[in-house]
Design an enzyme around this catalytic site. Structure first.
Site, PDB file in Angstrom:
ATOM      1  N   ASP A   1       1.100   3.561  12.088  1.00 30.95           N
ATOM      2  CA  ASP A   1       1.241   2.112  13.170  1.00 30.95           C
ATOM      3  C   ASP A   1       0.984   2.186  14.493  1.00 30.95           C
ATOM      4  O   ASP A   1       0.448   1.816  14.772  1.00 30.95           O
ATOM      5  CB  ASP A   1       2.333   1.249  12.448  1.00 30.95           C
ATOM      6  CG  ASP A   1       2.347   0.850  10.959  1.00 30.95           C
ATOM      7  OD1 ASP A   1       1.118   0.783   9.970  1.00 30.95           O
ATOM      8  OD2 ASP A   1       3.603   0.610   9.911  1.00 30.95           O
TER       9      ASP A   1
ATOM     10  N   GLU B   1       4.813  -4.448   6.462  1.00 30.31           N
ATOM     11  CA  GLU B   1       6.477  -4.806   6.630  1.00 30.31           C
ATOM     12  C   GLU B   1       6.997  -5.862   6.804  1.00 30.31           C
ATOM     13  O   GLU B   1       8.123  -6.711   6.672  1.00 30.31           O
ATOM     14  CB  GLU B   1       6.082  -4.539   7.554  1.00 30.31           C
ATOM     15  CG  GLU B   1       5.965  -2.104   7.939  1.00 30.31           C
ATOM     16  CD  GLU B   1       6.487  -1.354   8.951  1.00 30.31           C
ATOM     17  OE1 GLU B   1       6.293  -2.655  10.464  1.00 30.31           O
ATOM     18  OE2 GLU B   1       6.545  -0.467   9.250  1.00 30.31           O
TER      19      GLU B   1
END
Length: 446
Positions: free
Chosen positions: A226, A342
């Site tokens: 990420d 997430e």
């Protein structure tokens, strides 16, 4: 007025709060209902959303859905209703999208065609129903007929919702409606073009700098996929700004707590990103000092694991404190690495890694982030690295999937509106509901 009186009484008698998402009727449903004295107690809000952009911005309707099915479609109406239900304090949402006239749709959809959706929230579950109808008359006659039809059918579909809830026969439909609604709210899409997404998200960062007047981007680099992808997008963005003649700098930050076990991955990520500047700030002393001050002030923990959990969140917040200090000193924006997976699981620290000014990975599943990484030619070892938050000192390098109790493959399938196991569905939805406070603005008195 008989219809309007009847529906108002129905809403009040069943203690239902209504939200609407109207395209071709442009607020007429709420306007008509508001003609009845006392109807306001059953109306939460009415949204008039004409353009694809407004449908996406305010309701989370996917551009993929619009492109695949067209604006006048039950699929779009369904996502509109789901977005209206999820974004507001409502028990029932009505949505419509159609062609009132005077011309047919761009895809030759006949004048008078209207697609409807009714969505209900009951006992924590979502139920949705759709219809397509064609009305005769002038433009405004079509609009009025469509508004009245949406209201007229509300009791019928609410009855189906209650029957399904009591019998359990429509549980699968309810689950799918809730799954689709959640995915829409997180801007998840089933398919992406990685090359297009790289350009779109780089340009988003460029616009954010231009509109805010800031001259720097700041991001902590952990060595995971990420931050690697977000970091490279940031560097590409500042380079484009400089090509446009504007001052711009990307500042990458190493933020270890003591010795980072996967420091080599962070070094590899920085070598790939090639940031303008790198700052190395060890957060251990600051984090430990906060914990010690808490304990000196009388704070007691149940056990070592709770203490370690609290320390983990302190670490995340210290990292963000450091990033905002740099951003404040350098006229910068802090980048967040939150993506749809997430966000769905609330797998971030509130006011820690969840705090940022811009979130360029929003809406992407974990696999889609990996695809962007591959598109950017990031090292394969980073693209496919098993994710870990690495916040728990008693369980270093603990895998995200172990902490969440569900795999990223299952999370991605949920977000992409694909079938998941019962266990995965229940775990995901339960966690999503429990972590809702992380995705909302601070609450205020009613």
């Amino acid at each position: 007025m008989e219809l309007l009186d009847r529906i108002t009484d129905y809403l009040i008698d069943n203690e239902l709060k209504l939200a609407t998402a109207e395209s071709c009727t442009a607020g007429l449903i709420v306007s008509e209902l508001a003609r009845v004295a006392g109807s306001g107690q059953s109306i939460d809000c009415g949204l008039g959303v004409y353009s694809p952009q407004s449908k996406n911005r305010y309701l989370g309707v996917s551009f993929d859905t619009i492109e695949r099915y067209g604006l006048t479609s039950e699929a779009v109406a369904s996502e509109m209703a789901a977005g209206a239900l999820a974004n507001n304090d409502a028990d029932v949402a009505l949505a419509n999208t159609g062609i009132a006239g005077p011309n047919p749709g761009d895809d030759d959809t006949p004048i008078g065609t209207v697609c409807f959706a009714w969505a209900f929230r009951h006992a924590g579950d979502h139920y949705d129903y759709c219809e397509t109808r064609r009305f005769d008359g002038t433009r405004n006659e079509v609009r009025l007929a469509a508004a009245h039809y949406a209201l007229e059918r509300l009791p019928h579909y609410h009855g189906l919702c209650l029957d399904a809830a009591s019998s359990g026969n429509d549980n699968q439909s309810s689950r799918h409606a809730e799954q689709r609604a959640i995915g829409s709210q997180l801007y998840a899409r089933g398919t992406i073009d990685p090359g297009h997404e790289v350009e779109r998200r780089r340009d988003f960062l460029c616009r954010a700098m231009a509109e805010s007047g800031q001259q720097a981007l700041v991001l902590g680099i952990s060595g995971g996929v990420d931050s690697t992808v977000a970091g490279r997008l940031a560097q590409l963005a500042v380079e484009k700004r400089r090509e446009q003649g504007e001052p711009a700098t990307f500042i990458a930050m190493r933020l270890p707590y003591g010795e980072q076990q996967d420091a080599d991955d962070a070094d590899r990520a920085l070598a790939f990103i090639e940031p303008d500047e790198v700052l190395d700030v060890n957060i251990q002393d600051a984090s430990d000092s906060v914990l010690m001050a808490l304990e000196s002030g009388g704070m007691r923990f149940k056990d070592a694991h709770q203490r370690d959990f609290v320390l983990g969140n302190i670490k995340a917040r210290q990292r963000m404190t450091a990033q905002y200090a740099v951003a404040g000193a350098r006229s910068g924006l802090v980048i967040g690495t939150d993506q749809a997976a997430e966000a769905l699981m609330g797998f971030f620290t509130k006011h820690g890694d969840g705090a940022c000014d811009v979130a360029p990975l929003t809406g992407l599943t974990k696999q889609q982030v990996r695809r962007l990484g591959a598109q950017l030619d990031a090292p394969e070892s980073l693209v496919h690295k098993a994710p870990t938050a690495d916040l728990e000192s008693l369980a270093p390098q603990k895998l995200d999937e172990e902490a969440m109790g569900v795999s990223y493959a299952e999370i991605d399938a949920f977000l992409e509106d694909r079938e998941v196991s019962n266990q995965a569905f229940e775990t995901i939805v339960r966690t999503y509901r429990a972590t809702a406070h992380k995705r909302q603005l601070p609450r205020a008195p009613d």
